[in-house]
Write an enzyme that holds these catalytic residues in place. Sequence first.
Site, PDB file in Angstrom:
ATOM      1  CB  CYS A 114      17.067  28.290  13.766  1.00  0.00           C
ATOM      2  SG  CYS A 114      17.712  29.613  14.798  1.00  0.00           S
ATOM      3  CG  HIS A 115      16.079  28.397  18.778  1.00  0.00           C
ATOM      4  ND1 HIS A 115      16.841  29.329  18.113  1.00  0.00           N
ATOM      5  CD2 HIS A 115      16.544  28.358  20.041  1.00  0.00           C
ATOM      6  CE1 HIS A 115      17.728  29.844  18.941  1.00  0.00           C
ATOM      7  NE2 HIS A 115      17.573  29.269  20.133  1.00  0.00           N
TER       8      HIS A 115
END
Length: 188
Positions: A114-115
């Site tokens: 994800c991030h």
Amino acid sequence: MSGELAGRRIAIITSNTGVEHDELVVPRDRLRERGARVVHAAMKAEPVHTYRHDLEPAETIEPDIGLDGVGTGDFDLLVIPGGTVNADKLRMDARARELVRAFTAEGKPIAAICHGPWLLVEADVLPGKTLTSYESVRTDITNAGGTWVDEAVVRSDEKGWPLITSRKPDDLPDFVDGITAALTDRSS
């Protein structure tokens, strides 16, 4: 599948807030079920507040240790979960950046979802690597010299260290399998 990661040691690192719940808990639990010793290290050895979709409060989790307790000699692989706030706090932490650089210097695998790749951007380890992430991190990755692709899991072995990345919580089964493959490949 139980036991295929016996003897393997994995560190999952987080900040103390803004961690995407499933991106911490699912890899931790699934990798433990496969026999790995998984240690959750937070920036501070204090409770970690997790969220779903960045905004919905979820479970508060006690980490096993603080980030200062993580050394490359103690672990075979480093996992970086997402959550926008978590990833932003980690990328601004000098200890987290140095840990990433130490893992890459020793040729040890890193997995980010994800991030989570924001920390890799800030540690300046992405030139020549191919990876994925949450789509909004794409420009940061390409500006940092990485090649971004839209796939559930990507493994990049360029530059002498394995990188396993995934886009979002829906990709967690593939992400865990990618981590498992990276560790079992290293033991053969």
